[in-house]
Design an enzyme around this catalytic site. Sequence first.
Site, PDB file in Angstrom:
ATOM      1  N   LYS A  31       0.819  -1.213   0.000  1.00  0.00           N
ATOM      2  CA  LYS A  31       0.000   0.000   0.000  1.00  0.00           C
ATOM      3  C   LYS A  31       0.858   1.272   0.000  1.00  0.00           C
ATOM      4  O   LYS A  31       0.625   2.194  -0.792  1.00  0.00           O
ATOM      5  CB  LYS A  31      -0.904  -0.022   1.240  1.00  0.00           C
ATOM      6  CG  LYS A  31      -1.606   1.277   1.557  1.00  0.00           C
ATOM      7  CD  LYS A  31      -2.518   1.121   2.751  1.00  0.00           C
ATOM      8  CE  LYS A  31      -1.773   0.841   4.029  1.00  0.00           C
ATOM      9  NZ  LYS A  31      -1.001   2.005   4.529  1.00  0.00           N
ATOM     10  N   GLN A 248      -9.606  -4.067   7.559  1.00  0.00           N
ATOM     11  CA  GLN A 248      -8.769  -3.538   8.639  1.00  0.00           C
ATOM     12  C   GLN A 248      -9.392  -2.291   9.281  1.00  0.00           C
ATOM     13  O   GLN A 248      -8.694  -1.491   9.896  1.00  0.00           O
ATOM     14  CB  GLN A 248      -7.366  -3.218   8.119  1.00  0.00           C
ATOM     15  CG  GLN A 248      -6.609  -4.448   7.645  1.00  0.00           C
ATOM     16  CD  GLN A 248      -5.181  -4.120   7.245  1.00  0.00           C
ATOM     17  OE1 GLN A 248      -4.317  -3.864   8.077  1.00  0.00           O
ATOM     18  NE2 GLN A 248      -4.921  -4.138   5.944  1.00  0.00           N
ATOM     19  N   ARG A 594      -0.144  -9.197  11.094  1.00  0.00           N
ATOM     20  CA  ARG A 594       1.088  -8.501  11.500  1.00  0.00           C
ATOM     21  C   ARG A 594       2.290  -9.434  11.364  1.00  0.00           C
ATOM     22  O   ARG A 594       3.433  -8.983  11.379  1.00  0.00           O
ATOM     23  CB  ARG A 594       1.016  -8.037  12.965  1.00  0.00           C
ATOM     24  CG  ARG A 594      -0.022  -6.998  13.336  1.00  0.00           C
ATOM     25  CD  ARG A 594      -0.080  -5.844  12.390  1.00  0.00           C
ATOM     26  NE  ARG A 594      -1.050  -6.106  11.324  1.00  0.00           N
ATOM     27  CZ  ARG A 594      -1.038  -5.516  10.136  1.00  0.00           C
ATOM     28  NH1 ARG A 594      -0.124  -4.626   9.841  1.00  0.00           N
ATOM     29  NH2 ARG A 594      -1.948  -5.797   9.234  1.00  0.00           N
TER      30      ARG A 594
END
Length: 719
Positions: A31, A248, A594
């Site tokens: 991103k 998210q 993560r």
Amino acid sequence: MDLKLLNTNQRDAVEKIGGPILVFAGAGSGKTRVLTYKIAYLINNIGLPPENILAVTFTNKAAQEMKSRVVDLVKADISGIYIGTFHSISARILRREISLLGYTNDFIIYDQQDSRTLIKNIIKNLDLDSKQFDAKSVQIRISSVKNLLHSVSHVGSNIENFNDEKFHQIYKEYQNELKLSNCVDFDDLLLLPIELFNKNPERLKWYQNKFKYVLVDEYQDTNKPQFEFIYSLSSSHKDIFVVGDDDQSIYGWRGADISNILNFQEAFGTSNVIKLEQNYRSTQNILTAAWSVVSKNINRAEKKLWTKNKKGDNLDVIEAFDERDEAKKILNKITNYKKEFNETSILYRTNSQSRAIEDELRKAGIPYQIIGGVKFYDRKEIKDIICYIRVIVNSNDSISFDRVINFPSRGIGNTSLNKIHQYSKSNLLSIFETLKHADNLQVNNKQTQGMKAFYKLITHYKKRSKEDKGSNIIRDLIKDINLQAYYDNQKTDDALSRWENIEEFISSMVEYEINNKNADLSTFLEEISLLTDIDRWNDTDESITLMTVHSAKGLEFNQVFITGLEDGLFPIVRYLEDSDIEEERRLFYVALTRSKKKIILSYAKSRRKFGSEPIITMKSRFIAEIPEELITFESNNKLENNKNYNYNVSALNNIKNNCASEIHIGENVEHKVFGKGKVINIEGIGDNSKLTIKFYNNMTKKLILKYANLKVIGENYGK
């Protein structure tokens, strides 16, 4: 800049120009690379001047990384580009324009602690019961109505009961006091630019022309004011590029609205939608597990991450008897990762969970750092210095004035301070200017001299602040008030530590001045007021990182422990509406993604909460949503599969399961945040039952009995 380094979808997002563009960017899909290449492409290939670009994100860490990457990709001078957080960009605009709203440009930004102190003072001045009108609850409610863009007048026109009436009074006084003190809170930083644009369309047009291309990072986390801010700036040209991942979206509890990203095309019209689904971070097993959980959500855009990385290890699941046993088993696993502690993180749903884990790490001598807890700039000794700076910059700041006028002691107690405030109000003087009339305040000579000395001190440094470095000013101020002697005389390790923190604070000022040519006390205050814990995190330290899942957003580690996976804790269900469980599921998805290599999940069969007796717990439903073949269980009982574990209650006969009192349909109840209401439906039995309550402002909520902390206040109207 080599576009060949991008995959097909990334390159498509970078090269597409004209009209609204929505990029669904899954976890670890590049991103930041797409955003920075997009900015560089606009400058290098399209020829757009950097000063005509606005890029906003949510953390200073992300903004700094974005800016440094853009610097590496372009040859042009990008000093004029606007890259920053929503709050910092808004503050930058307000420094130029806020006079149009009746403030001056040396306004101070209040943090939560300052705001709560002001609310406490208002509740006291209005002679309200501090138990009925708890400052923290009022603060949450004020923030909530601001996030809904509800003004004081809007709240005033929707009063339905005594609580609403008094809340309106507090809210009105709060906004008045902020303006009188030339201060704003964090929510106002977002609201005031919108007010500015609405009242001054020519200024809005100026900014629309300035920001010819608008980019937004983490778009799924935007709330209503942030959406309005972005929409106002880009609706005329619609050259807007947003990047986000609805899977998210984890900040609904603070006003983030997932519909902003899901309904992007409704707001901005026909748009190009691009999906980034190739993950460069995690193993395939981690991605499969994460998708298996988050795909259970109904309110999401369809997408599925994949990777060319290895399949990887199974996810380990640790079963423990209680939180102490959980911490010991985590410690045993951590010893496997001694050579890369800085690549290991322990995540938890709530900060209170860290205590047992910290104890075990300390006993074993394993280094760790906590993200969260008391922030450096919130420590008492640091806040004292900050308040001195605030009074120097903005002498109307009454909260900071009250804090430092008698620190270190000048003999000015509460009685004298009350007289200062009374004289200030009755004579329409600022709190600071009142000190010029110290002889008229009817206090003892000692207090009078103390007030005059304080006035002289601040006035001296106000003059110096126009021409000298902030670090020089604060060094001299500290000498003038004998602050080192104040701590030395206490002769305690705690006092020594506090003084060392003050020295570190001065070092941070020096560092800020080195990195910012036009630094002064005002800009330094703004910088530190917008910092978060993550901005001070050092990822090179050889230590385990402990933090909440919310704090871990945007980070990555080789090994990630996700602890406390029990229903009621993770997921923690506040009001048990469908949106709550979906957000909890997204939060678990964030936790899983993560990790690059290894996931260790843990849960306890019993846990103490708030010092109570141990309470029997149930394994999180999220574990059951992961395919069995991806999980390896590690427990004393050698569980063989991922089926729900039937607890042997007789083996836990010392554990008490606390149940809430029974509540019936028709009863009037009171909730600390939502106020008074009536129970109109109940699903289930016992303390896990789900209550539907219609509150007096016509808001209906579904709450779990044992988490709702309801107070029965009226008669029972029948079952």
